[in-house]
Design a protein around this motif. Structure first.
Motif, PDB file in Angstrom:
ATOM      1  N   GLY A   1      62.904  34.884  12.866  1.00 29.33           N
ATOM      2  CA  GLY A   1      62.086  33.925  13.589  1.00 29.33           C
ATOM      3  C   GLY A   1      62.191  34.171  15.073  1.00 29.33           C
ATOM      4  O   GLY A   1      62.865  35.095  15.513  1.00 29.33           O
ATOM      5  N   PRO A   2      61.544  33.341  15.884  1.00 27.12           N
ATOM      6  CA  PRO A   2      61.575  33.530  17.335  1.00 27.12           C
ATOM      7  C   PRO A   2      63.007  33.478  17.863  1.00 27.12           C
ATOM      8  O   PRO A   2      63.779  32.584  17.506  1.00 27.12           O
ATOM      9  N   PRO A   3      63.396  34.431  18.695  1.00 28.72           N
ATOM     10  CA  PRO A   3      64.765  34.439  19.210  1.00 28.72           C
ATOM     11  C   PRO A   3      64.982  33.342  20.243  1.00 28.72           C
ATOM     12  O   PRO A   3      64.066  32.942  20.939  1.00 28.72           O
ATOM     13  N   THR A   4      66.189  32.880  20.306  1.00 27.85           N
ATOM     14  CA  THR A   4      66.512  31.831  21.264  1.00 27.85           C
ATOM     15  C   THR A   4      67.687  32.218  22.152  1.00 27.85           C
ATOM     16  O   THR A   4      68.151  31.409  22.933  1.00 27.85           O
ATOM     17  N   SER A   5      68.184  33.422  22.008  1.00 27.67           N
ATOM     18  CA  SER A   5      69.364  33.818  22.766  1.00 27.67           C
ATOM     19  C   SER A   5      68.997  34.407  24.112  1.00 27.67           C
ATOM     20  O   SER A   5      67.881  34.855  24.334  1.00 27.67           O
ATOM     21  N   THR A   6      69.970  34.407  25.012  1.00 23.74           N
ATOM     22  CA  THR A   6      69.873  35.185  26.239  1.00 23.74           C
ATOM     23  C   THR A   6      70.726  36.430  26.033  1.00 23.74           C
ATOM     24  O   THR A   6      71.942  36.333  25.877  1.00 23.74           O
ATOM     25  N   VAL A   7      70.087  37.567  26.027  1.00 23.71           N
ATOM     26  CA  VAL A   7      70.755  38.837  25.784  1.00 23.71           C
ATOM     27  C   VAL A   7      71.373  39.340  27.084  1.00 23.71           C
ATOM     28  O   VAL A   7      70.787  39.188  28.160  1.00 23.71           O
ATOM     29  N   ALA A   8      72.544  39.941  26.983  1.00 22.88           N
ATOM     30  CA  ALA A   8      73.143  40.646  28.114  1.00 22.88           C
ATOM     31  C   ALA A   8      72.732  42.107  28.012  1.00 22.88           C
ATOM     32  O   ALA A   8      73.187  42.825  27.117  1.00 22.88           O
ATOM     33  N   THR A   9      71.847  42.543  28.899  1.00 19.71           N
ATOM     34  CA  THR A   9      71.385  43.931  28.885  1.00 19.71           C
ATOM     35  C   THR A   9      72.212  44.730  29.882  1.00 19.71           C
ATOM     36  O   THR A   9      72.198  44.443  31.080  1.00 19.71           O
ATOM     37  N   LEU A  10      72.918  45.712  29.371  1.00 15.98           N
ATOM     38  CA  LEU A  10      73.817  46.518  30.187  1.00 15.98           C
ATOM     39  C   LEU A  10      73.143  47.845  30.518  1.00 15.98           C
ATOM     40  O   LEU A  10      72.456  48.436  29.686  1.00 15.98           O
ATOM     41  N   LEU A  11      73.369  48.318  31.740  1.00 15.80           N
ATOM     42  CA  LEU A  11      72.643  49.460  32.285  1.00 15.80           C
ATOM     43  C   LEU A  11      73.633  50.486  32.821  1.00 15.80           C
ATOM     44  O   LEU A  11      73.785  50.657  34.036  1.00 15.80           O
ATOM     45  N   PRO A  12      74.313  51.194  31.939  1.00 19.53           N
ATOM     46  CA  PRO A  12      75.403  52.065  32.402  1.00 19.53           C
ATOM     47  C   PRO A  12      74.942  53.228  33.265  1.00 19.53           C
ATOM     48  O   PRO A  12      75.750  53.795  34.008  1.00 19.53           O
ATOM     49  N   GLY A  13      73.659  53.593  33.201  1.00 15.12           N
ATOM     50  CA  GLY A  13      73.163  54.633  34.091  1.00 15.12           C
ATOM     51  C   GLY A  13      73.311  54.245  35.553  1.00 15.12           C
ATOM     52  O   GLY A  13      73.520  55.106  36.419  1.00 15.12           O
ATOM     53  N   ALA A  14      73.196  52.941  35.844  1.00 10.80           N
ATOM     54  CA  ALA A  14      73.339  52.479  37.224  1.00 10.80           C
ATOM     55  C   ALA A  14      74.779  52.647  37.709  1.00 10.80           C
ATOM     56  O   ALA A  14      75.021  53.064  38.846  1.00 10.80           O
ATOM     57  N   GLU A  15      75.733  52.310  36.851  1.00 12.49           N
ATOM     58  CA  GLU A  15      77.136  52.484  37.255  1.00 12.49           C
ATOM     59  C   GLU A  15      77.474  53.972  37.414  1.00 12.49           C
ATOM     60  O   GLU A  15      78.205  54.359  38.326  1.00 12.49           O
ATOM     61  N   PHE A  16      76.947  54.799  36.519  1.00 15.10           N
ATOM     62  CA  PHE A  16      77.162  56.234  36.620  1.00 15.10           C
ATOM     63  C   PHE A  16      76.632  56.770  37.948  1.00 15.10           C
ATOM     64  O   PHE A  16      77.293  57.565  38.628  1.00 15.10           O
ATOM     65  N   SER A  17      75.431  56.310  38.341  1.00 16.93           N
ATOM     66  CA  SER A  17      74.757  56.862  39.519  1.00 16.93           C
ATOM     67  C   SER A  17      75.219  56.248  40.827  1.00 16.93           C
ATOM     68  O   SER A  17      74.879  56.759  41.893  1.00 16.93           O
ATOM     69  N   THR A  18      75.951  55.147  40.759  1.00 19.84           N
ATOM     70  CA  THR A  18      76.437  54.499  41.984  1.00 19.84           C
ATOM     71  C   THR A  18      77.955  54.508  42.101  1.00 19.84           C
ATOM     72  O   THR A  18      78.500  53.956  43.042  1.00 19.84           O
ATOM     73  N   ARG A  19      78.620  55.132  41.128  1.00 20.83           N
ATOM     74  CA  ARG A  19      80.081  55.141  41.095  1.00 20.83           C
ATOM     75  C   ARG A  19      80.658  53.735  41.211  1.00 20.83           C
ATOM     76  O   ARG A  19      81.559  53.453  42.000  1.00 20.83           O
ATOM     77  N   SER A  20      80.097  52.835  40.403  1.00 24.03           N
ATOM     78  CA  SER A  20      80.530  51.439  40.394  1.00 24.03           C
ATOM     79  C   SER A  20      81.283  51.150  39.095  1.00 24.03           C
ATOM     80  O   SER A  20      81.181  51.908  38.130  1.00 24.03           O
TER      81      SER A  20
END
Length: 399
Positions: free
Chosen positions: A273-292
């Motif tokens: 059915g329709p989702p009701t959650s707030t998903v945590a979308t992680l973006l590891p390419g950003a950490e890789f490219s910023t050394r964070s």
């Protein structure tokens, strides 16, 4: 191409149907029947029905096409020098966005369209069959509408990100820019957008401005997404949960209260059915490219948070179009298991876009699938950097 298509002799099939407590719903020695662009049947290869055409997977692994739920593809210019400076020790602040804004404003429609097309083709070759595309490098009424109009030629999941940064011409009066975003810019952008997003971060938009912009977007019928807690702790994650955002993206610096808020919002009922959650979308390419520092996916998963992976493909902080690369980073750097990372890159991305037709291979879902040049999904993390995508089907059509 009409008629039925059978993909059989599949050694390992990832369905994401969640059967038997296995979130990947792995089937062995399987087959998939495709009709009219949809999955019509899934089961043991020995019981496969007849079809007009056949693809022999030759014992390889097959999984749903990747769902990249966070990408910035409408831009012009190059920021390779900025990347080199970061690798030499300069910190990432997000300030380079304005460089891309200038180049994007100066580009023609055809130049922007060519960039989006090139990157979309790159993504498809690497197994991505669904992608969200944001605006955010125009930052005028006409430029944001133009960016979204072009994005809509390539995807139905378009996101209005007029609140990416405050452009230089409004640096001394940001309240006026927020008024522009909430008024004429939103009115021009909304016909081409499904979502609205804000970069809620120091140096971008504070929580009061973010709340006002997102509320205006909701009133205009757009779903909510949010960039938050990338550069440091802040109120963005909890604002996203408060507003019922489909996804809060980056989530690098989280307090216990942030994790609790995300966990409290989470449900897996979106599959039926329709989702009701707030998903945590992680973006590891950003950490890789910023050394964070990388987000702690293990902490989120152990708390019961729904996690997605996406590329954050953009010219400044994550210029990768490869979901397999992000899967490998998630396993190596963010303490995800290979199965968790594959789920996050497929079904998790679908949840972040509130889509039930993609990210899985079950009857009725869209026939988006990837044949690996490998016997199991484990190889996506086990063999990082190796081109393992043998074949891609999008809407049941080989690409």
């Amino acid at each position: 191409m009409r008629g039925s298509l059978l993909v059989d002799n599949i050694g390992e099939l990832v369905t994401n149907d969640g059967r038997g407590g296995d979130p990947l719903g792995v089937r062995r020695d399987a087959a998939v029947l495709v009709e009219d662009g949809q999955v019509a049947w899934v089961g043991p290869a020995r019981y496969a029905p007849a079809a007009d055409r056949r693809i022999d997977a030759d014992g390889a692994a097959v999984l749903p096409g990747f769902v990249d739920s966070h990408a910035h593809l409408v831009f012009a210019g190059d920021r390779a020098a900025e990347f080199a400076a970061r690798m030499a020790g300069e910190p990432y602040t997000g300030g380079g966005i304005r460089t891309t804004v200038g180049a994007t404003r100066a580009a023609s429609d055809d130049e922007l369209r060519a960039t989006v097309g090139r990157l979309r083709a790159e993504m498809r070759r690497q197994g991505t069959t669904t992608v969200e595309i944001k605006s955010g490098y125009g930052l005028t009424v006409a430029e944001e509408a133009r960016s979204l109009r072009i994005a809509a030629e390539f995807t139905e999941d378009t996101t209005f990100l007029g609140a990416h940064v405050v452009p230089a011409e409004y640096a001394d009066h940001p309240d006026d820019y927020v008024g522009l975003v909430c008024g004429p810019m939103l009115a021009a952008a909304a016909p081409y957008a499904r979502w609205i997003d804000v970069f809620c971060e120091r140096g971008a938009f504070d929580v009061d401005h973010a709340r006002a912009i997102l509320a205006c977007g909701q009133a205009a019928g757009l779903g909510v997404r949010l960039h938050a807690n990338q550069l440091g702790p802040g109120p963005g994650v909890q604002l996203g949960v408060e507003l019922g955002a489909a996804s809060v993206d980056h989530c690098t610096h989280l307090s216990d209260a942030d994790v609790d808020a995300l966990a409290g919002s989470t449900t897996v009922e979106w599959l039926s059915g329709p989702p009701t959650s707030t998903v945590a979308t992680l973006l590891p390419g950003a950490e890789f490219s910023t050394r964070s520092p990388y987000p702690d996916a293990r902490r989120l998963l152990d708390a019961g948070v729904t996690v997605a992976l996406a590329t954050d493909c953009n010219p400044g902080s994550s210029y990768t179009s490869s979901m397999p690369f992000c899967v490998a980073l998630a396993v190596r750097e963010m303490r995800m298991t290979p199965a968790e990372a594959v789920w996050a890159a497929t079904a998790g991305g679908a949840a972040a876009l509130r889509r039930t037709d993609v990210g899985r291979l079950t009857p009725g879902s869209r026939a988006d699938l990837v044949v690996l040049d490998a016997p199991t999904h484990l190889h996506l993390a086990y063999r990082p950097g190796v081109p393992l995508i043998r074949q891609v089907l999008h809407n049941g059509v080989p690409r």
